[in-house]
Design an enzyme around this catalytic site. Structure first.
Site, PDB file in Angstrom:
ATOM      1  N   ASP A 101     -38.222 -27.233 -43.109  1.00 16.58           N
ATOM      2  CA  ASP A 101     -37.994 -28.153 -44.234  1.00 16.58           C
ATOM      3  C   ASP A 101     -37.555 -27.340 -45.454  1.00 16.58           C
ATOM      4  OD1 ASP A 101     -37.992 -30.199 -46.082  1.00 16.58           O
ATOM      5  OD2 ASP A 101     -40.171 -30.348 -46.214  1.00 16.58           O
ATOM      6  N   GLN A 137     -44.175 -33.629 -52.195  1.00 18.33           N
ATOM      7  CA  GLN A 137     -43.287 -34.754 -51.948  1.00 18.33           C
ATOM      8  C   GLN A 137     -43.567 -35.863 -52.961  1.00 18.33           C
ATOM      9  OE1 GLN A 137     -40.783 -34.757 -49.936  1.00 18.33           O
ATOM     10  NE2 GLN A 137     -41.203 -33.072 -48.520  1.00 18.33           N
ATOM     11  N   CYS A 146     -30.624 -45.540 -68.972  1.00 16.43           N
ATOM     12  CA  CYS A 146     -31.338 -44.457 -68.289  1.00 16.43           C
ATOM     13  C   CYS A 146     -30.502 -43.948 -67.126  1.00 16.43           C
ATOM     14  CB  CYS A 146     -32.690 -44.961 -67.801  1.00 16.43           C
ATOM     15  SG  CYS A 146     -33.628 -43.757 -66.829  1.00 16.43           S
ATOM     16  N   CYS A 181     -41.434 -47.772 -65.912  1.00 17.94           N
ATOM     17  CA  CYS A 181     -40.637 -47.129 -64.856  1.00 17.94           C
ATOM     18  C   CYS A 181     -40.999 -47.829 -63.550  1.00 17.94           C
ATOM     19  CB  CYS A 181     -40.933 -45.642 -64.772  1.00 17.94           C
ATOM     20  SG  CYS A 181     -39.979 -44.802 -63.482  1.00 17.94           S
ATOM     21  N   CYS A 229     -33.422 -32.666 -47.692  1.00 20.53           N
ATOM     22  CA  CYS A 229     -33.123 -33.531 -48.837  1.00 20.53           C
ATOM     23  C   CYS A 229     -31.641 -33.469 -49.179  1.00 20.53           C
ATOM     24  CB  CYS A 229     -33.977 -33.140 -50.042  1.00 20.53           C
ATOM     25  SG  CYS A 229     -33.756 -31.436 -50.587  1.00 20.53           S
ATOM     26  N   CYS A 238     -32.263 -44.465 -61.261  1.00 26.46           N
ATOM     27  CA  CYS A 238     -32.237 -45.800 -60.647  1.00 26.46           C
ATOM     28  C   CYS A 238     -30.883 -46.486 -60.782  1.00 26.46           C
ATOM     29  CB  CYS A 238     -33.331 -46.681 -61.255  1.00 26.46           C
ATOM     30  SG  CYS A 238     -34.996 -46.057 -60.999  1.00 26.46           S
TER      31      CYS A 238
END
Length: 414
Positions: free
Chosen positions: A346, A251, A68, A146, A372, A71
């Site tokens: 933001d 978010q 995947c 997940c 971000c 992560c």
């Protein structure tokens, strides 16, 4: 032929980097200090074998790890992993010549992400699978678990796969199910459905609606257009309860959102009026309104409508006004922010250089930048600093656990 490589550091995209006479070699899923054996092709390592493992290497928790594309840092112990994220912020600021206090990265726990984008495909055997893209590939990895997602979303995977089948009517459709866990249930917006041939047929729409009813979804929408809604999806922003816009921004992790909003509120305490720019549906607006009147703006008309719909849900808030406005094409000027002594902004990943230039010309004594993207944050920070602000401190926030993604909050004062 294979080479022995020693990993010097982790790059910005998450790969280990080995320095060699022929230049840097990027080694996936490696850690600093490790020795690996690999086949090197055009600066990338393949068929990697760990020869000497780092003491910071830990067992990954997902059965899909390594295949995947998400992560990518499951194998890294928490402290050095969080320190690396903090270092990415430091490096971005250094490139702009900015030196400031960078706090420790705020961690978020596994099993807390309330929003996922799940891709759907049909196998040659006709089975519908749901999952994430493989590392450096368009291939889809079917997922059954997940570890970063809220367990209630994971439990919905089988039903979401059945739902996805309705959107695979056209061979060119590549649907993505944007699933969001809300106070009233799961909200799903589907994108990537081929439209040139006429879009989803009525029969397939009805099939999708039945599947949504079987799952008891709060709402099902197609590219932001509601197909069926059993209950209005709702979320809380501070003391307010706000409807979720179909396909709108939210978010990903409530704990990360709280870490960001609490810092913004603390920074503007004592202000007489606050501007909240790129406000969305009011993520920061409502918490800020607990301490001062707020003027809010965002390009999303749906987000502004949702914000206004939430105005009556909380008592004791200071006055809130909100405007739908494209702040890239028409940034708020000092005139628009007359009387404002604190600003929160933001923006999306691209940052907001033009808006930062306008903020710099206001009389605001406090500016809170939420981002971000450390690189564009640093660029915008340079604009404010050159105008007389100082960057007091920055807090990195690990909203997207085990990824290379870094969120942050920066506090400017003059």
């Amino acid at each position: 032929m294979t080479d022995m490589l020693t990993i010097a550091r982790i790059g910005a995209q998450g790969d280990g980097i080995a320095e060699t006479p022929g230049g840097p070699v990027f080694v996936p899923l490696a850690l600093p200090g490790e020795t690996v054996r690999a086949r090197v092709t055009e600066g990338r390592a393949e068929d990697v074998e760990i020869v000497t493992a780092s003491p910071d290497r830990v067992p990954p928790v997902s059965p899909h790890y390594g295949d995947c594309g998400g992560c990518a840092f499951q194998h890294w112990a928490a402290d050095p992993y969080l320190d690396w994220k903090r270092d990415q912020v430091r490096l971005a600021l250094e490139r702009e010549g900015i030196d400031t206090e960078i706090e420790a990265t705020v961690a978020t726990p596994p099993g807390t992400r309330r929003r996922l984008a799940l891709h759907a495909r049909r196998t040659p055997e006709g089975r519908v699978i749901l999952g994430f893209k493989a590392r450096r590939s368009w291939r889809l990895v079917e997922v059954s678990v997940c570890p970063v997602a809220d367990p209630r979303l994971v439990a919905a995977f089988p039903g979401l796969a059945r739902l996805a089948g309705a959107f695979l009517e056209h061979p060119k459709s590549a649907p993505t199910l944007h699933a969001t866990l809300t106070l009233t249930g799961i909200d799903v917006d589907v994108t990537g459905v081929e439209r040139r041939s006429g879009g989803l047929s009525r029969d397939r729409q009805m099939q999708a609606i039945r599947a949504a009813a079987d799952m008891d979804l709060a709402r099902l929408s197609l590219a932001g257009e509601t197909l069926v809604m059993a209950r209005q999806p709702l979320v809380t922003f501070g003391p307010a309860t706000v409807p979720v816009t179909a396909g709108g921004f939210l978010q990903a992790v409530p704990e990360a959102e709280q870490a960001m909003t609490s810092r913004a509120v603390a920074a503007v305490k004592g202000a007489k009026k606050v501007a909240d720019l790129f406000c969305g549906a009011g993520t920061f607006t409502f918490p800020l309104a607990t301490v001062a009147p707020v003027m809010a703006a965002d390009a999303s008309a749906g987000g502004i409508a949702a914000l206004k719909a939430g105005l009556g849900s909380a008592k004791g808030l200071r006055t809130i006004t909100a405007e739908a406005r494209d702040l890239f094409r028409r940034p708020w000027s000092p005139y628009d922010m007359k009387g404002v002594d604190a600003v929160v902004f933001d923006p999306p990943r691209a940052g907001a250089a033009e808006q930062a230039m306008q903020i710099a010309q206001t009389k605001a004594g406090v500016v809170v930048g939420v981002s971000c993207n450390p690189v564009t944050f640093a660029r915008d920070a340079r604009i404010l600093i050159d105008a007389g602000f100082r960057l007091d401190r920055v807090t990195p926030i690990d909203q997207f656990l085990w990824s290379t993604h870094v969120e942050l909050v920066g506090i400017f004062r003059r």
